[in-house]
Design a protein around this motif. Structure first.
Motif, PDB file in Angstrom:
ATOM      1  N   GLY A  93       9.067   3.177   5.030  1.00  0.00           N
ATOM      2  CA  GLY A  93       9.377   2.328   6.182  1.00  0.00           C
ATOM      3  C   GLY A  93      10.853   1.997   6.158  1.00  0.00           C
ATOM      4  O   GLY A  93      11.549   2.027   7.182  1.00  0.00           O
ATOM      5  N   SER A  94      11.355   1.718   4.956  1.00  0.00           N
ATOM      6  CA  SER A  94      12.770   1.388   4.819  1.00  0.00           C
ATOM      7  C   SER A  94      13.633   2.642   4.678  1.00  0.00           C
ATOM      8  O   SER A  94      14.731   2.713   5.233  1.00  0.00           O
ATOM      9  CB  SER A  94      12.963   0.445   3.636  1.00  0.00           C
ATOM     10  OG  SER A  94      12.360   0.968   2.474  1.00  0.00           O
ATOM     11  N   LYS A 113       3.632  -3.604  12.406  1.00  0.00           N
ATOM     12  CA  LYS A 113       4.887  -4.299  12.161  1.00  0.00           C
ATOM     13  C   LYS A 113       5.991  -3.593  12.922  1.00  0.00           C
ATOM     14  O   LYS A 113       5.947  -2.372  13.091  1.00  0.00           O
ATOM     15  CB  LYS A 113       5.200  -4.364  10.665  1.00  0.00           C
ATOM     16  CG  LYS A 113       5.471  -3.003  10.006  1.00  0.00           C
ATOM     17  CD  LYS A 113       5.831  -3.173   8.541  1.00  0.00           C
ATOM     18  CE  LYS A 113       5.944  -1.843   7.803  1.00  0.00           C
ATOM     19  NZ  LYS A 113       7.306  -1.280   7.810  1.00  0.00           N
ATOM     20  N   PRO A 119       0.386  -3.516   6.945  1.00  0.00           N
ATOM     21  CA  PRO A 119       0.644  -2.720   8.148  1.00  0.00           C
ATOM     22  C   PRO A 119       1.706  -1.663   7.931  1.00  0.00           C
ATOM     23  O   PRO A 119       2.596  -1.830   7.101  1.00  0.00           O
ATOM     24  CB  PRO A 119       1.174  -3.770   9.129  1.00  0.00           C
ATOM     25  CG  PRO A 119       1.865  -4.764   8.247  1.00  0.00           C
ATOM     26  CD  PRO A 119       1.011  -4.850   7.015  1.00  0.00           C
ATOM     27  N   CYS A 152      13.139  -2.332   1.148  1.00  0.00           N
ATOM     28  CA  CYS A 152      12.414  -3.453   1.729  1.00  0.00           C
ATOM     29  C   CYS A 152      12.315  -4.589   0.710  1.00  0.00           C
ATOM     30  O   CYS A 152      12.790  -4.466  -0.411  1.00  0.00           O
ATOM     31  CB  CYS A 152      11.032  -2.990   2.127  1.00  0.00           C
ATOM     32  SG  CYS A 152      10.218  -2.046   0.818  1.00  0.00           S
ATOM     33  N   HIS A 153      11.636  -5.672   1.099  1.00  0.00           N
ATOM     34  CA  HIS A 153      11.467  -6.769   0.135  1.00  0.00           C
ATOM     35  C   HIS A 153      10.611  -6.332  -1.047  1.00  0.00           C
ATOM     36  O   HIS A 153      10.697  -6.924  -2.115  1.00  0.00           O
ATOM     37  CB  HIS A 153      10.896  -8.016   0.814  1.00  0.00           C
ATOM     38  CG  HIS A 153       9.497  -7.833   1.333  1.00  0.00           C
ATOM     39  ND1 HIS A 153       8.398  -7.849   0.507  1.00  0.00           N
ATOM     40  CD2 HIS A 153       9.032  -7.618   2.579  1.00  0.00           C
ATOM     41  CE1 HIS A 153       7.325  -7.649   1.243  1.00  0.00           C
ATOM     42  NE2 HIS A 153       7.670  -7.507   2.500  1.00  0.00           N
ATOM     43  N   ALA A 154       9.795  -5.289  -0.839  1.00  0.00           N
ATOM     44  CA  ALA A 154       9.031  -4.755  -1.974  1.00  0.00           C
ATOM     45  C   ALA A 154       9.912  -3.748  -2.706  1.00  0.00           C
ATOM     46  O   ALA A 154       9.579  -2.569  -2.821  1.00  0.00           O
ATOM     47  CB  ALA A 154       7.737  -4.115  -1.484  1.00  0.00           C
ATOM     48  N   GLN A 166       0.825  -1.215   0.000  1.00  0.00           N
ATOM     49  CA  GLN A 166       0.000   0.000   0.000  1.00  0.00           C
ATOM     50  C   GLN A 166       0.859   1.265   0.000  1.00  0.00           C
ATOM     51  O   GLN A 166       0.401   2.307  -0.428  1.00  0.00           O
ATOM     52  CB  GLN A 166      -0.958   0.006   1.193  1.00  0.00           C
ATOM     53  CG  GLN A 166      -0.332   0.300   2.547  1.00  0.00           C
ATOM     54  CD  GLN A 166       0.515  -0.846   3.057  1.00  0.00           C
ATOM     55  OE1 GLN A 166       0.351  -1.983   2.614  1.00  0.00           O
ATOM     56  NE2 GLN A 166       1.429  -0.551   3.964  1.00  0.00           N
ATOM     57  N   ASP A 167       2.101   1.168   0.504  1.00  0.00           N
ATOM     58  CA  ASP A 167       2.981   2.330   0.375  1.00  0.00           C
ATOM     59  C   ASP A 167       3.584   2.270  -1.016  1.00  0.00           C
ATOM     60  O   ASP A 167       4.580   1.584  -1.250  1.00  0.00           O
ATOM     61  CB  ASP A 167       4.071   2.340   1.445  1.00  0.00           C
ATOM     62  CG  ASP A 167       4.946   3.588   1.333  1.00  0.00           C
ATOM     63  OD1 ASP A 167       4.754   4.361   0.366  1.00  0.00           O
ATOM     64  OD2 ASP A 167       5.805   3.802   2.197  1.00  0.00           O
ATOM     65  N   ARG A 225      11.005  -2.015  -5.656  1.00  0.00           N
ATOM     66  CA  ARG A 225      10.332  -1.812  -6.938  1.00  0.00           C
ATOM     67  C   ARG A 225      11.190  -0.929  -7.827  1.00  0.00           C
ATOM     68  O   ARG A 225      11.320   0.257  -7.568  1.00  0.00           O
ATOM     69  CB  ARG A 225       8.954  -1.177  -6.679  1.00  0.00           C
ATOM     70  CG  ARG A 225       7.980  -2.159  -6.033  1.00  0.00           C
ATOM     71  CD  ARG A 225       6.946  -1.504  -5.186  1.00  0.00           C
ATOM     72  NE  ARG A 225       7.512  -0.950  -3.976  1.00  0.00           N
ATOM     73  CZ  ARG A 225       6.809  -0.345  -3.031  1.00  0.00           C
ATOM     74  NH1 ARG A 225       5.510  -0.214  -3.160  1.00  0.00           N
ATOM     75  NH2 ARG A 225       7.390   0.140  -1.955  1.00  0.00           N
ATOM     76  N   ALA A 276      12.062  -2.129   8.491  1.00  0.00           N
ATOM     77  CA  ALA A 276      12.215  -1.905   7.060  1.00  0.00           C
ATOM     78  C   ALA A 276      11.642  -3.061   6.245  1.00  0.00           C
ATOM     79  O   ALA A 276      11.963  -3.205   5.071  1.00  0.00           O
ATOM     80  CB  ALA A 276      13.685  -1.689   6.730  1.00  0.00           C
ATOM     81  N   CYS A 277      10.775  -3.864   6.844  1.00  0.00           N
ATOM     82  CA  CYS A 277      10.181  -5.012   6.163  1.00  0.00           C
ATOM     83  C   CYS A 277      11.232  -5.955   5.578  1.00  0.00           C
ATOM     84  O   CYS A 277      11.340  -6.111   4.360  1.00  0.00           O
ATOM     85  CB  CYS A 277       9.207  -4.568   5.076  1.00  0.00           C
ATOM     86  SG  CYS A 277       7.664  -3.964   5.766  1.00  0.00           S
ATOM     87  N   GLY A 288       9.475   3.067  -0.735  1.00  0.00           N
ATOM     88  CA  GLY A 288       8.697   3.138   0.497  1.00  0.00           C
ATOM     89  C   GLY A 288       9.512   3.793   1.595  1.00  0.00           C
ATOM     90  O   GLY A 288      10.741   3.779   1.577  1.00  0.00           O
ATOM     91  N   GLY A 314       4.351  -7.167   6.548  1.00  0.00           N
ATOM     92  CA  GLY A 314       4.522  -5.877   5.899  1.00  0.00           C
ATOM     93  C   GLY A 314       4.756  -6.073   4.412  1.00  0.00           C
ATOM     94  O   GLY A 314       5.447  -6.998   3.999  1.00  0.00           O
ATOM     95  N   GLY A 315       4.148  -5.209   3.628  1.00  0.00           N
ATOM     96  CA  GLY A 315       4.342  -5.308   2.192  1.00  0.00           C
ATOM     97  C   GLY A 315       3.478  -6.366   1.536  1.00  0.00           C
ATOM     98  O   GLY A 315       3.561  -6.570   0.334  1.00  0.00           O
TER      99      GLY A 315
HETATM  100  S1  SF4 Z   1       7.168  -3.360   2.085  1.00  0.00           S
HETATM  101 FE1  SF4 Z   1       8.389  -1.485   1.931  1.00  0.00          FE
HETATM  102  S2  SF4 Z   1       7.007   0.071   1.221  1.00  0.00           S
HETATM  103 FE2  SF4 Z   1       5.774  -1.621   1.983  1.00  0.00          FE
HETATM  104  S3  SF4 Z   1       5.354  -1.149   4.158  1.00  0.00           S
HETATM  105 FE3  SF4 Z   1       7.212  -2.377   4.081  1.00  0.00          FE
HETATM  106  S4  SF4 Z   1       8.885  -0.871   4.047  1.00  0.00           S
HETATM  107 FE4  SF4 Z   1       6.998   0.200   3.465  1.00  0.00          FE
END
Ligand code: SF4
Lengths: 279, 196
Positions: free
Chosen positions: A147-148, B102, B78, A269-271, A67-68, A273, A181-182, A145, B125-126
Motif C-alpha cells: 500500500g505504501s 481505505k 482494509p 506505513c505506520h506498520a 494482514q499485508d 516493520r 499509504a496508511c 507492505g 488500515g494496518g
Molecule cells: S499498514 Fe502498511 S502494510 Fe498494512 S495495509 Fe497499510 S500500507 Fe499496507
C-alpha cells in the motif's frame, strides 16, 4: 577467515520475519504514542488509539500487525573475512519460507509481474548485499507492505532545482501518498548517486530507527523541516485529518554527477516493520 | 457520535450516515478485492447471478492473512480502495450499499454513492489484528482459487468504522485535512504549496 554456517542466516531471518510482523519495533511504537499525545481531534485520536491497541493485541496473540505481511527485504552486510559454508541467498529464502508458513503470515508474492501466479511461500525475498570490514554478518530484515510501496516516487531533478526542488518533490510525494499509504507514514529519502542508487538509499533510510537523525546537521535540519511541513498538510492518521501525517523523514545521500540530482522517496506505513541482528 | 448499524443496509440508513460518523457495524459483510471485483463485474456484464445477494450488501476490501488453527480468520485490515474504483459504480447500480476500505475514491464512485444512496466506510488500515477480533465467522463462498482474494462471507459484530464518503457526496479525505488546517490556521505556504 571465519567459517560461517549459512544455517545461522536461515534461523535469523526466520526469527526476524516472525518477530517484526507480530511485534511493532520500540522506535515505531514510541513514535505512535507521541503522535497520539499531539492530536487534538477525535477522529485522529481514536485512529491512533486503535493502531496502538492493534499493536498490543498482535504482540499478545502472536498475530500479524497487518494482514499485508509484506515482501521480505534482507540487507546483508558481510564481513570481508567471512567464508560461507553453503549458499547464503538460499539460506535466507529458506528462513522466509519457514517464517511465513509457521506463523500464518500472508503470502503476497507473485512469480511473474504480468502472469501473476503466487509463489505460495512469500519467496523470493529481495536481498541486498554489501561488503564491510571484519568477520561478522549484519542482517537487517523488513516486511514491506505495498500500500505504501506503491506510493513511492523517483525524480531525476536538475542541479539547478537545488534544495528547494528537492523539498518540493518530497512534499509532493508525501501529499500524493495521502491516505493510501496508511498514514502516519515514514518517509525514506535518497538523494544523489544515480537512478537506481537513489532508490536503494531511500529504502535504506527506512531501515533507520525513527528516532535517529542524519548525522550531518545540514540533513538532520532538512529532515526536521520536511517533517514539520508534511505534518502541516493536515492529512493526519489514515488521511482523515489530523496532526500526524508522518512519524519521520529520514534522508540518506551519496555523491552524484555534475549534471544530475536524483531524488527517490520510498514511503512506508505506520506498520513499519524492521529488525536487525549481528551474527 | 457512535452509531450502531446493521447489515444489510437499506437506502434510507445509508443516506442517514454522514462523514465523520463513527459506526459500529454488525451483520454479514462480503470480502472482495482486485481479482474478485473483476469477476463480479464480468458476471454482471454477462447478466449472471452473483455468489451473494448484492441488494443492500456491504463489501469489505480485504485479503486476510491465514487463520491460525482455532481462529476464525487471520489479521484482516482494509486494502486500498482506489484499485476497485473502475468496478464499483456498476456494483452500486446493482444494489451494493456499503464499502469498507481505505483511501480516496474517484469522482465516478463518489457520484454513484450519491446517486444510488450508499456509503463508503474507512476502517483503520494496518489494524488487522484488532479488526479480526470483531469477526465472528468467516467462510469462503466463491473464487476459492484466488487464495487470500477468495470471496468470503463474514459475520462481524461492532466492527469499528468511520464514514469517509456519504450520500451527499462529501469526502472526509478532503474535508478532514481542510478542517485541520483551518482550525490550526495553516496556509498553503506552510505545507509546501497547494494540496491537489
Ligand atoms: S499498514 Fe502498511 S502494510 Fe498494512 S495495509 Fe497499510 S500500507 Fe499496507
Amino acid at each position: 577467515m571465519r567459517e560461517f554456517d549459512v544455517q545461522l542466516l536461515t534461523d535469523a531471518v526466520r526469527r526476524m520475519a516472525a518477530q517484526s510482523n507480530q511485534i511493532l519495533s520500540p522506535d515505531v511504537y514510541a513514535g505512535l504514542v507521541r503522535a497520539r499525545e499531539s492530536e487534538d481531534g477525535l477522529t485522529a485520536q481514536s485512529i491512533l488509539d486503535d493502531i496502538l491497541r492493534n499493536a498490543d493485541l498482535a504482540a499478545g496473540k502472536a498475530m500479524p500487525i497487518c494482514q499485508d505481511t509484506g515482501m521480505a527485504l534482507v540487507f546483508l552486510q558481510v564481513g570481508r573475512d567471512i567464508h560461507f559454508q553453503g549458499d547464503p541467498y538460499e539460506a535466507i529464502q529458506e528462513g522466509v519460507r519457514q517464517a511465513y508458513e509457521e506463523n500464518y503470515l500472508r503470502k503476497s508474492i507473485v512469480k511473474d509481474p504480468l502472469r501473476r501466479i503466487n509463489t505460495g511461500d512469500n519467496t523470493p525475498a529481495m536481498i541486498y548485499t554489501e561488503l564491510i570490514a571484519g568477520n561478522q554478518v549484519k542482517v537487517s530484515f523488513a516486511a514491506k507492505g505495498f500500500g505504501s510501496e506503491n506510493m513511492s516516487q523517483l525524480a531525476m531533478l536538475k542541479p539547478a532545482d537545488g534544495v528547494e526542488g528537492v523539498k518540493r518533490f518530497i512534499l509532493k510525494a508525501a501529499r500524493e501518498a495521502g491516505p493510501n499509504a496508511c498514514p502516519p507514514i515514514v518517509i525514506g529519502v535518497g538523494i544523489g548517486g544515480n537512478f537506481d542508487k537513489s532508490a536503494l538509499l531511500a529504502k535504506q533510510a527506512l531501515m533507520r530507527p525513527l528516532d535517529v537523525r542524519n548525522c550531518d546537521p545540514f540533513y538532520a535540519a532538512l529532515e526536521d523541516e520536511l517533517l514539520e511541513q508534511v505534518n502541516n498538510s493536515g492529512i493526519g492518521p489514515m488521511g482523515l485529518g489530523g496532526r500526524t501525517s508522518a512519524l519521520a523523514v529520514s534522508i540518506e545521500v551519496l555523491p552524484t554527477h555534475i549534471a544530475g540530482l536524483p531524488v527517490a522517496v520510498n514511503i512506508n506505513c505506520h506498520a513499519t516493520r524492521h529488525a536487525e541482528e549481528v551474527l | 457520535m457512535i452509531k450502531k448499524v446493521n447489515t444489510p443496509l437499506n437506502e434510507e440508513s445509508a443516506r442517514s450516515l454522514r462523514i465523520g460518523d463513527r459506526v459500529l457495524l454488525s451483520g454479514t459483510v462480503y470480502t472482495a478485492r482486485d481479482a474478485g471485483h473483476e469477476r463480479l463485474y464480468n458476471a454482471l456484464l454477462r447478466g449472471e447471478d452473483l455468489p451473494f445477494p448484492l441488494q443492500g450488501a456491504v463489501i469489505f476490501y480485504v485479503g486476510p492473512s491465514p487463520a491460525k488453527p482455532g481462529s476464525v480468520i487471520g489479521s484482516a485490515g482494509p486494502t486500498t480502495s482506489y484499485r476497485m474504483d473502475s468496478y464499483t459504480p456498476m456494483l452500486l447500480e446493482h444494489g451494493l450499499k456499503g464499502m469498507i476500505g481505505k483511501g480516496q475514491r474517484n469522482e465516478e464512485v463518489k457520484a454513484a454513492i450519491k446517486e444510488f444512496g450508499a456509503v463508503y466506510f474507512a476502517a483503520v488500515g494496518g489494524a488487522g489484528a484488532l479488526l479480526a477480533e470483531r469477526i465472528t465467522d468467516a467462510k469462503i463462498i466463491a473464487f476459492e482459487d484466488l487464495g487470500t482474494e477468495a470471496l468470503r462471507q463474514l459475520e462481524v459484530v461492532d466492527f469499528p468504522l468511520i464514514v469517509a464518503g456519504d450520500a451527499e457526496g462529501r469526502d472526509l479525505y478532503i474535508e478532514g485535512p481542510e478542517e485541520y488546517r483551518a482550525q490550526h490556521e495553516i496556509d498553503a505556504d506552510n505545507y509546501g504549496g497547494q494540496l491537489q
